[in-house]
Motif scaffolding. Sequence first.
Motif, PDB file in Angstrom:
ATOM      1  N   LEU A 127       0.837  -1.187   0.000  1.00 32.26           N
ATOM      2  CA  LEU A 127       0.000   0.000   0.000  1.00 32.26           C
ATOM      3  C   LEU A 127       0.874   1.240   0.000  1.00 32.26           C
ATOM      4  CD1 LEU A 127      -2.792  -0.901   2.534  1.00 32.26           C
ATOM      5  CD2 LEU A 127      -3.135   0.041   0.278  1.00 32.26           C
ATOM      6  N   GLU A 128       0.479   2.194  -0.799  1.00 32.87           N
ATOM      7  CA  GLU A 128       1.247   3.427  -0.876  1.00 32.87           C
ATOM      8  C   GLU A 128       0.334   4.621  -0.697  1.00 32.87           C
ATOM      9  OE1 GLU A 128       3.077   3.390  -4.647  1.00 32.87           O
ATOM     10  OE2 GLU A 128       4.657   1.988  -4.082  1.00 32.87           O
ATOM     11  N   LEU A 129       0.776   5.533   0.108  1.00 33.68           N
ATOM     12  CA  LEU A 129       0.068   6.798   0.252  1.00 33.68           C
ATOM     13  C   LEU A 129       0.878   7.853  -0.475  1.00 33.68           C
ATOM     14  CD1 LEU A 129      -2.211   8.431   1.452  1.00 33.68           C
ATOM     15  CD2 LEU A 129      -0.859   8.738   3.506  1.00 33.68           C
ATOM     16  N   ARG A 130       0.245   8.448  -1.468  1.00 33.82           N
ATOM     17  CA  ARG A 130       0.970   9.383  -2.301  1.00 33.82           C
ATOM     18  C   ARG A 130       0.591  10.819  -1.980  1.00 33.82           C
ATOM     19  NH1 ARG A 130       3.404   7.634  -6.775  1.00 33.82           N
ATOM     20  NH2 ARG A 130       3.445   5.380  -7.091  1.00 33.82           N
ATOM     21  N   SER A 131       1.559  11.671  -2.043  1.00 24.37           N
ATOM     22  CA  SER A 131       1.288  13.082  -1.889  1.00 24.37           C
ATOM     23  C   SER A 131       0.639  13.605  -3.169  1.00 24.37           C
ATOM     24  CB  SER A 131       2.587  13.821  -1.618  1.00 24.37           C
ATOM     25  OG  SER A 131       2.368  15.203  -1.625  1.00 24.37           O
ATOM     26  N   ALA A 132       0.131  14.818  -3.101  1.00 24.66           N
ATOM     27  CA  ALA A 132      -0.541  15.376  -4.266  1.00 24.66           C
ATOM     28  C   ALA A 132       0.420  15.495  -5.445  1.00 24.66           C
ATOM     29  CB  ALA A 132      -1.136  16.741  -3.936  1.00 24.66           C
ATOM     30  N   ARG A 135       4.647  12.140  -4.805  1.00 25.80           N
ATOM     31  CA  ARG A 135       5.643  11.558  -3.925  1.00 25.80           C
ATOM     32  C   ARG A 135       5.009  10.468  -3.069  1.00 25.80           C
ATOM     33  NH1 ARG A 135       7.913  13.983   0.539  1.00 25.80           N
ATOM     34  NH2 ARG A 135       6.288  15.553   0.367  1.00 25.80           N
ATOM     35  N   LEU A 137       4.448   8.629   0.157  1.00 26.09           N
ATOM     36  CA  LEU A 137       4.648   8.960   1.560  1.00 26.09           C
ATOM     37  C   LEU A 137       4.926   7.729   2.406  1.00 26.09           C
ATOM     38  CD1 LEU A 137       2.067  11.785   2.025  1.00 26.09           C
ATOM     39  CD2 LEU A 137       4.497  11.912   1.545  1.00 26.09           C
ATOM     40  N   GLY A 138       4.738   6.580   1.825  1.00 27.80           N
ATOM     41  CA  GLY A 138       5.239   5.350   2.410  1.00 27.80           C
ATOM     42  C   GLY A 138       4.771   5.025   3.813  1.00 27.80           C
ATOM     43  N   PRO A 139       4.876   3.773   4.161  1.00 24.81           N
ATOM     44  CA  PRO A 139       4.348   3.326   5.450  1.00 24.81           C
ATOM     45  C   PRO A 139       5.114   3.895   6.627  1.00 24.81           C
ATOM     46  CG  PRO A 139       4.807   1.478   3.983  1.00 24.81           C
ATOM     47  CD  PRO A 139       5.409   2.688   3.360  1.00 24.81           C
ATOM     48  N   LEU A 140       6.339   4.266   6.434  1.00 25.78           N
ATOM     49  CA  LEU A 140       7.127   4.737   7.569  1.00 25.78           C
ATOM     50  C   LEU A 140       7.198   6.250   7.635  1.00 25.78           C
ATOM     51  CD1 LEU A 140      10.037   2.187   7.595  1.00 25.78           C
ATOM     52  CD2 LEU A 140       7.842   2.127   8.746  1.00 25.78           C
ATOM     53  N   ASN A 141       6.547   6.874   6.680  1.00 32.89           N
ATOM     54  CA  ASN A 141       6.591   8.319   6.677  1.00 32.89           C
ATOM     55  C   ASN A 141       5.712   8.867   7.790  1.00 32.89           C
ATOM     56  OD1 ASN A 141       5.458  11.023   5.963  1.00 32.89           O
ATOM     57  ND2 ASN A 141       6.967  10.819   4.356  1.00 32.89           N
ATOM     58  N   THR A 142       6.241   9.773   8.530  1.00 30.03           N
ATOM     59  CA  THR A 142       5.461  10.336   9.627  1.00 30.03           C
ATOM     60  C   THR A 142       5.291  11.835   9.479  1.00 30.03           C
ATOM     61  OG1 THR A 142       7.461  10.593  10.920  1.00 30.03           O
ATOM     62  CG2 THR A 142       6.183   8.588  11.267  1.00 30.03           C
ATOM     63  N   SER A 143       5.522  12.322   8.295  1.00 37.79           N
ATOM     64  CA  SER A 143       5.370  13.754   8.127  1.00 37.79           C
ATOM     65  C   SER A 143       3.913  14.134   7.906  1.00 37.79           C
ATOM     66  CB  SER A 143       6.201  14.243   6.939  1.00 37.79           C
ATOM     67  OG  SER A 143       5.600  13.875   5.728  1.00 37.79           O
ATOM     68  N   VAL A 144       3.054  13.144   7.843  1.00 33.21           N
ATOM     69  CA  VAL A 144       1.639  13.429   7.726  1.00 33.21           C
ATOM     70  C   VAL A 144       1.005  13.314   9.099  1.00 33.21           C
ATOM     71  CG1 VAL A 144      -0.535  12.627   6.778  1.00 33.21           C
ATOM     72  CG2 VAL A 144       1.498  12.612   5.363  1.00 33.21           C
TER      73      VAL A 144
ATOM     74  N   PHE B  91       1.050   2.740  10.009  1.00 33.10           N
ATOM     75  CA  PHE B  91       0.743   4.028   9.384  1.00 33.10           C
ATOM     76  C   PHE B  91      -0.361   3.908   8.333  1.00 33.10           C
ATOM     77  CE2 PHE B  91       1.402   7.233   6.123  1.00 33.10           C
ATOM     78  CZ  PHE B  91       1.458   8.384   6.874  1.00 33.10           C
ATOM     79  N   ILE B 116      -2.971  16.438   5.533  1.00 28.63           N
ATOM     80  CA  ILE B 116      -1.987  17.397   5.036  1.00 28.63           C
ATOM     81  C   ILE B 116      -0.569  16.883   5.287  1.00 28.63           C
ATOM     82  CG2 ILE B 116      -1.065  19.734   5.326  1.00 28.63           C
ATOM     83  CD1 ILE B 116      -3.726  19.823   4.078  1.00 28.63           C
ATOM     84  N   PRO B 123      -2.232  18.963   0.561  1.00 27.19           N
ATOM     85  CA  PRO B 123      -3.058  17.764   0.831  1.00 27.19           C
ATOM     86  C   PRO B 123      -2.436  16.554   0.145  1.00 27.19           C
ATOM     87  CG  PRO B 123      -4.378  19.567  -0.064  1.00 27.19           C
ATOM     88  CD  PRO B 123      -2.955  19.968  -0.205  1.00 27.19           C
ATOM     89  N   VAL B 124      -2.564  15.413   0.780  1.00 28.70           N
ATOM     90  CA  VAL B 124      -2.017  14.206   0.179  1.00 28.70           C
ATOM     91  C   VAL B 124      -3.081  13.530  -0.679  1.00 28.70           C
ATOM     92  CG1 VAL B 124      -0.494  13.896   2.124  1.00 28.70           C
ATOM     93  CG2 VAL B 124      -2.687  12.749   2.103  1.00 28.70           C
ATOM     94  N   GLY B 125      -2.624  12.610  -1.519  1.00 25.40           N
ATOM     95  CA  GLY B 125      -3.546  11.881  -2.387  1.00 25.40           C
ATOM     96  C   GLY B 125      -4.203  10.733  -1.644  1.00 25.40           C
ATOM     97  N   LEU B 127      -4.806   6.617  -0.745  1.00 24.08           N
ATOM     98  CA  LEU B 127      -4.051   5.381  -0.603  1.00 24.08           C
ATOM     99  C   LEU B 127      -4.269   4.510  -1.830  1.00 24.08           C
ATOM    100  CD1 LEU B 127      -4.627   4.424   3.103  1.00 24.08           C
ATOM    101  CD2 LEU B 127      -2.431   4.527   1.962  1.00 24.08           C
ATOM    102  N   GLU B 128      -3.190   3.937  -2.282  1.00 22.72           N
ATOM    103  CA  GLU B 128      -3.300   3.067  -3.452  1.00 22.72           C
ATOM    104  C   GLU B 128      -2.625   1.743  -3.165  1.00 22.72           C
ATOM    105  OE1 GLU B 128      -1.456   5.107  -6.597  1.00 22.72           O
ATOM    106  OE2 GLU B 128      -3.122   6.465  -6.962  1.00 22.72           O
ATOM    107  N   LEU B 129      -3.305   0.697  -3.544  1.00 25.73           N
ATOM    108  CA  LEU B 129      -2.712  -0.628  -3.469  1.00 25.73           C
ATOM    109  C   LEU B 129      -2.371  -1.068  -4.884  1.00 25.73           C
ATOM    110  CD1 LEU B 129      -1.937  -3.109  -1.857  1.00 25.73           C
ATOM    111  CD2 LEU B 129      -4.260  -3.943  -2.094  1.00 25.73           C
TER     112      LEU B 129
END
Lengths: 158, 158
Positions: A127-132, A135, A137-144, B91, B116, B123-125, B127-129
């Motif tokens: 699973l990936e969380l992408r920035s707008a 980028r 934001l990855g599972p270990l990213n904590t800047s969100v 996360f 954010i 704002p972030v996008g 989640l995508e798998l």
Amino acid sequence: MVRRTSLKEADCPVARALDAIGDWWSLLIIRDAFSEARRFGEFQKSLGVAKGILSARLRNLVELGILEIAPASDGSAYQEYVLTEKGRGLFVVIAGLRQWGEEHCYEPGEPHSALIDNETRQPVGRLELRSADGRVLGPLNTSVRLNPMPPAKPSGRP
Amino acid sequence: MVRRTSLKEADCPVARALDAIGDWWSLLIIRDAFSEARRFGEFQKSLGVAKGILSARLRNLVELGILEIAPASDGSAYQEYVLTEKGRGLFVVIAGLRQWGEEHCYEPGEPHSALIDNETRQPVGRLELRSADGRVLGPLNTSVRLNPMPPAKPSGRP
DNA sequence: CCGTATCCATTCCGATACTG
DNA sequence: CAGTATCGGAATGGATACGG
């Protein structure tokens, strides 16, 4: 539910989500609903939960608009419980739980199945969380900030 | 915990994950831990949970290796609770809950904060798998079996 | 400030019996 | 098979009092 203080009106999407499906059985019911479970007995057998609890949970999930009642697809006079769009929106949550469970809830040598795409029969990625801006934001990213509580602390005194 | 039947040894990563953090408070504690909460009192004030319950939950999360105890960063003689790598792996679960809560747990006109990125302030996008071949399996995709129970049903009769 | 211990109302869980 | 009703045991949740 057990909790006395309701989180339905909390100013946090995570808290509201957990107020809806944060108990022990609802997410497992939804997990089965993503498979092929539709009938009362299917959930009951798969989960091994008491019928009374299952009945209450199904009613709650229907009331919340996560499941909806449909007439039986076969001839039987009973009802089926199918996911609504709101319910299908929980896909990423359960997929995330599954990924985490696979990585952290098994003993080193213990075998466990991997997340497989039923169509291609291939394992899926992470699973990936992408920035707008694209980028990851990855599972270990904590800047969100997951908890929407900005430093609303007033600096001035009253 | 409340549940009598433990799911620790269930043959399903989702069930094992929920056995660990599927109660009402653990994920909220972890949510706060992703923010800046570290001290007992911070969690207690943020969540409004009874101190006894919080104490039990923190102990459980430490025992599971999701939080770890660190010496206080300031001078005080107490301890702090910080996420381990296993804990940070949650996360995506909390981000998924937050997305779902934002989309489905607010009234149409009700204002709510968006997810954010603290760095870019954007704002972030969503989640995508992704599948192994890069295909986005998306939140509404159901071709992935979340419940690892293949059709182990024997076709022959006994 | 941190954390444990205790009391009590409420609720959940599991099992069982029961009606269609 | 589908779902409800009920019972007892156990744990939560909230408040508070208590020591470190």
